[in-house]
Design a protein around this motif. Sequence first.
Motif, PDB file in Angstrom:
ATOM      1  N   GLY A   2      -0.791  -7.090  16.406  1.00 53.11           N
ATOM      2  CA  GLY A   2       0.203  -7.192  15.345  1.00 53.11           C
ATOM      3  C   GLY A   2       1.571  -6.732  15.804  1.00 53.11           C
ATOM      4  O   GLY A   2       1.733  -6.191  16.892  1.00 53.11           O
ATOM      5  N   ALA A   3       2.528  -6.958  14.962  1.00 52.32           N
ATOM      6  CA  ALA A   3       3.901  -6.552  15.258  1.00 52.32           C
ATOM      7  C   ALA A   3       4.032  -5.038  15.130  1.00 52.32           C
ATOM      8  O   ALA A   3       3.339  -4.398  14.339  1.00 52.32           O
ATOM      9  CB  ALA A   3       4.856  -7.239  14.290  1.00 52.32           C
ATOM     10  N   THR A   4       4.925  -4.465  15.908  1.00 50.65           N
ATOM     11  CA  THR A   4       5.245  -3.048  15.782  1.00 50.65           C
ATOM     12  C   THR A   4       6.153  -2.892  14.581  1.00 50.65           C
ATOM     13  O   THR A   4       7.134  -3.618  14.433  1.00 50.65           O
ATOM     14  CB  THR A   4       5.965  -2.542  17.048  1.00 50.65           C
ATOM     15  OG1 THR A   4       5.124  -2.771  18.167  1.00 50.65           O
ATOM     16  CG2 THR A   4       6.292  -1.074  16.925  1.00 50.65           C
ATOM     17  N   LYS A   5       5.829  -1.964  13.703  1.00 48.95           N
ATOM     18  CA  LYS A   5       6.645  -1.761  12.511  1.00 48.95           C
ATOM     19  C   LYS A   5       7.215  -0.343  12.507  1.00 48.95           C
ATOM     20  O   LYS A   5       6.524   0.606  12.870  1.00 48.95           O
ATOM     21  CB  LYS A   5       5.843  -2.044  11.252  1.00 48.95           C
ATOM     22  CG  LYS A   5       4.560  -1.267  11.161  1.00 48.95           C
ATOM     23  CD  LYS A   5       3.724  -1.707   9.986  1.00 48.95           C
ATOM     24  CE  LYS A   5       2.564  -0.767   9.898  1.00 48.95           C
ATOM     25  NZ  LYS A   5       1.317  -1.240   9.668  1.00 48.95           N
ATOM     26  N   PRO A   6       8.464  -0.197  12.089  1.00 49.20           N
ATOM     27  CA  PRO A   6       9.118   1.107  12.128  1.00 49.20           C
ATOM     28  C   PRO A   6       8.835   1.951  10.883  1.00 49.20           C
ATOM     29  O   PRO A   6       9.658   2.759  10.476  1.00 49.20           O
ATOM     30  CB  PRO A   6      10.600   0.724  12.215  1.00 49.20           C
ATOM     31  CG  PRO A   6      10.674  -0.550  11.439  1.00 49.20           C
ATOM     32  CD  PRO A   6       9.375  -1.267  11.734  1.00 49.20           C
ATOM     33  N   PHE A   7       7.697   1.747  10.257  1.00 46.89           N
ATOM     34  CA  PHE A   7       7.359   2.503   9.057  1.00 46.89           C
ATOM     35  C   PHE A   7       5.851   2.676   8.974  1.00 46.89           C
ATOM     36  O   PHE A   7       5.094   2.010   9.670  1.00 46.89           O
ATOM     37  CB  PHE A   7       7.891   1.804   7.797  1.00 46.89           C
ATOM     38  CG  PHE A   7       7.437   0.374   7.666  1.00 46.89           C
ATOM     39  CD1 PHE A   7       6.230   0.059   7.057  1.00 46.89           C
ATOM     40  CD2 PHE A   7       8.218  -0.664   8.148  1.00 46.89           C
ATOM     41  CE1 PHE A   7       5.807  -1.249   6.946  1.00 46.89           C
ATOM     42  CE2 PHE A   7       7.804  -1.993   8.037  1.00 46.89           C
ATOM     43  CZ  PHE A   7       6.601  -2.277   7.431  1.00 46.89           C
ATOM     44  N   SER A   8       5.423   3.589   8.131  1.00 47.54           N
ATOM     45  CA  SER A   8       3.998   3.834   7.901  1.00 47.54           C
ATOM     46  C   SER A   8       3.614   3.291   6.539  1.00 47.54           C
ATOM     47  O   SER A   8       4.416   3.309   5.607  1.00 47.54           O
ATOM     48  CB  SER A   8       3.696   5.332   7.956  1.00 47.54           C
ATOM     49  OG  SER A   8       3.975   5.827   9.239  1.00 47.54           O
ATOM     50  N   GLN A  54      -4.962  10.571 -14.721  1.00 45.77           N
ATOM     51  CA  GLN A  54      -5.563   9.910 -13.565  1.00 45.77           C
ATOM     52  C   GLN A  54      -4.520   9.783 -12.468  1.00 45.77           C
ATOM     53  O   GLN A  54      -3.336   9.600 -12.744  1.00 45.77           O
ATOM     54  CB  GLN A  54      -6.121   8.549 -13.954  1.00 45.77           C
ATOM     55  CG  GLN A  54      -7.259   8.656 -14.941  1.00 45.77           C
ATOM     56  CD  GLN A  54      -7.868   7.316 -15.274  1.00 45.77           C
ATOM     57  OE1 GLN A  54      -7.449   6.270 -14.796  1.00 45.77           O
ATOM     58  NE2 GLN A  54      -8.892   7.343 -16.113  1.00 45.77           N
ATOM     59  N   SER A  55      -4.966   9.895 -11.216  1.00 49.13           N
ATOM     60  CA  SER A  55      -4.000   9.894 -10.118  1.00 49.13           C
ATOM     61  C   SER A  55      -4.645   9.412  -8.827  1.00 49.13           C
ATOM     62  O   SER A  55      -5.855   9.277  -8.724  1.00 49.13           O
ATOM     63  CB  SER A  55      -3.447  11.308  -9.906  1.00 49.13           C
ATOM     64  OG  SER A  55      -4.483  12.185  -9.495  1.00 49.13           O
ATOM     65  N   VAL A  56      -3.777   9.182  -7.857  1.00 48.10           N
ATOM     66  CA  VAL A  56      -4.201   8.921  -6.480  1.00 48.10           C
ATOM     67  C   VAL A  56      -3.219   9.678  -5.604  1.00 48.10           C
ATOM     68  O   VAL A  56      -2.034   9.761  -5.904  1.00 48.10           O
ATOM     69  CB  VAL A  56      -4.247   7.411  -6.152  1.00 48.10           C
ATOM     70  CG1 VAL A  56      -2.892   6.762  -6.289  1.00 48.10           C
ATOM     71  CG2 VAL A  56      -4.826   7.169  -4.770  1.00 48.10           C
ATOM     72  N   GLN A  57      -3.730  10.291  -4.538  1.00 48.11           N
ATOM     73  CA  GLN A  57      -2.851  11.084  -3.677  1.00 48.11           C
ATOM     74  C   GLN A  57      -3.111  10.794  -2.211  1.00 48.11           C
ATOM     75  O   GLN A  57      -4.190  10.360  -1.834  1.00 48.11           O
ATOM     76  CB  GLN A  57      -3.024  12.572  -3.954  1.00 48.11           C
ATOM     77  CG  GLN A  57      -4.400  13.098  -3.630  1.00 48.11           C
ATOM     78  CD  GLN A  57      -4.531  14.577  -3.928  1.00 48.11           C
ATOM     79  OE1 GLN A  57      -3.559  15.294  -4.027  1.00 48.11           O
ATOM     80  NE2 GLN A  57      -5.752  15.028  -4.083  1.00 48.11           N
ATOM     81  N   TRP A  58      -2.077  11.031  -1.395  1.00 46.91           N
ATOM     82  CA  TRP A  58      -2.145  10.854   0.043  1.00 46.91           C
ATOM     83  C   TRP A  58      -1.544  12.081   0.705  1.00 46.91           C
ATOM     84  O   TRP A  58      -0.758  12.800   0.124  1.00 46.91           O
ATOM     85  CB  TRP A  58      -1.304   9.662   0.510  1.00 46.91           C
ATOM     86  CG  TRP A  58      -1.612   8.379  -0.149  1.00 46.91           C
ATOM     87  CD1 TRP A  58      -2.425   7.399   0.324  1.00 46.91           C
ATOM     88  CD2 TRP A  58      -1.117   7.905  -1.398  1.00 46.91           C
ATOM     89  NE1 TRP A  58      -2.456   6.352  -0.550  1.00 46.91           N
ATOM     90  CE2 TRP A  58      -1.662   6.639  -1.627  1.00 46.91           C
ATOM     91  CE3 TRP A  58      -0.273   8.438  -2.364  1.00 46.91           C
ATOM     92  CZ2 TRP A  58      -1.387   5.896  -2.763  1.00 46.91           C
ATOM     93  CZ3 TRP A  58       0.005   7.709  -3.497  1.00 46.91           C
ATOM     94  CH2 TRP A  58      -0.555   6.447  -3.679  1.00 46.91           C
ATOM     95  N   THR A  59      -1.893  12.266   1.956  1.00 51.64           N
ATOM     96  CA  THR A  59      -1.271  13.286   2.790  1.00 51.64           C
ATOM     97  C   THR A  59      -0.452  12.579   3.860  1.00 51.64           C
ATOM     98  O   THR A  59      -0.962  11.696   4.554  1.00 51.64           O
ATOM     99  CB  THR A  59      -2.348  14.179   3.452  1.00 51.64           C
ATOM    100  OG1 THR A  59      -3.107  14.808   2.419  1.00 51.64           O
ATOM    101  CG2 THR A  59      -1.698  15.232   4.336  1.00 51.64           C
ATOM    102  N   ASN A  60       0.813  12.942   3.975  1.00 58.32           N
ATOM    103  CA  ASN A  60       1.689  12.370   4.986  1.00 58.32           C
ATOM    104  C   ASN A  60       1.278  12.925   6.342  1.00 58.32           C
ATOM    105  O   ASN A  60       1.452  14.108   6.612  1.00 58.32           O
ATOM    106  CB  ASN A  60       3.151  12.712   4.667  1.00 58.32           C
ATOM    107  CG  ASN A  60       4.106  12.202   5.718  1.00 58.32           C
ATOM    108  OD1 ASN A  60       3.731  11.510   6.654  1.00 58.32           O
ATOM    109  ND2 ASN A  60       5.368  12.559   5.559  1.00 58.32           N
ATOM    110  N   THR A  61       0.735  12.091   7.190  1.00 55.20           N
ATOM    111  CA  THR A  61       0.248  12.523   8.509  1.00 55.20           C
ATOM    112  C   THR A  61       1.173  12.089   9.642  1.00 55.20           C
ATOM    113  O   THR A  61       0.808  12.183  10.806  1.00 55.20           O
ATOM    114  CB  THR A  61      -1.160  11.958   8.766  1.00 55.20           C
ATOM    115  OG1 THR A  61      -1.099  10.530   8.707  1.00 55.20           O
ATOM    116  CG2 THR A  61      -2.154  12.483   7.745  1.00 55.20           C
ATOM    117  N   THR A  62       2.388  11.627   9.303  1.00 56.99           N
ATOM    118  CA  THR A  62       3.296  11.105  10.327  1.00 56.99           C
ATOM    119  C   THR A  62       4.074  12.190  11.049  1.00 56.99           C
ATOM    120  O   THR A  62       4.604  11.948  12.123  1.00 56.99           O
ATOM    121  CB  THR A  62       4.316  10.128   9.710  1.00 56.99           C
ATOM    122  OG1 THR A  62       5.181  10.862   8.824  1.00 56.99           O
ATOM    123  CG2 THR A  62       3.623   9.003   8.965  1.00 56.99           C
ATOM    124  N   GLY A  63       4.178  13.371  10.445  1.00 60.79           N
ATOM    125  CA  GLY A  63       5.019  14.416  11.017  1.00 60.79           C
ATOM    126  C   GLY A  63       6.491  14.217  10.708  1.00 60.79           C
ATOM    127  O   GLY A  63       7.332  14.993  11.142  1.00 60.79           O
TER     128      GLY A  63
END
Length: 123
Positions: A2-8, A54-63
Amino acid sequence: MGATKPFSVYEAEEGTPDGGAAVRSLTSAPTTQYSSAALEASGHSCVHLGGTGQSVQWTNTTGQPISFLNVRAGISDSASGGGVTATLDLHVNWVFRQALNLNSRQCGGGQQSDQWRGRQPVG
């Protein structure tokens, strides 16, 4: 490759649902082109937030700090087709950041929800 993308990218279904939120995935072949929200979602899965708390959560693992957030949401129209409004609260590190306004007429969820219920497409 795939293409390299500058975002997560963090997809809702890859997060942690809480408070009764549920991951919904396309599990069988669609019966119409508008048969479910999961069919329309990237990866054919989504998180259904059907009630307060109700919710959904993520942890930013990009640093790296998050500088942009793109939210795709759908909200069902009223039975009369007059539109529905609601808010989706955004929290960062468990602190309220802002309310995101949702409107069934503007997000297209009203038309799609009617189609998902087996009604004829609008237009």
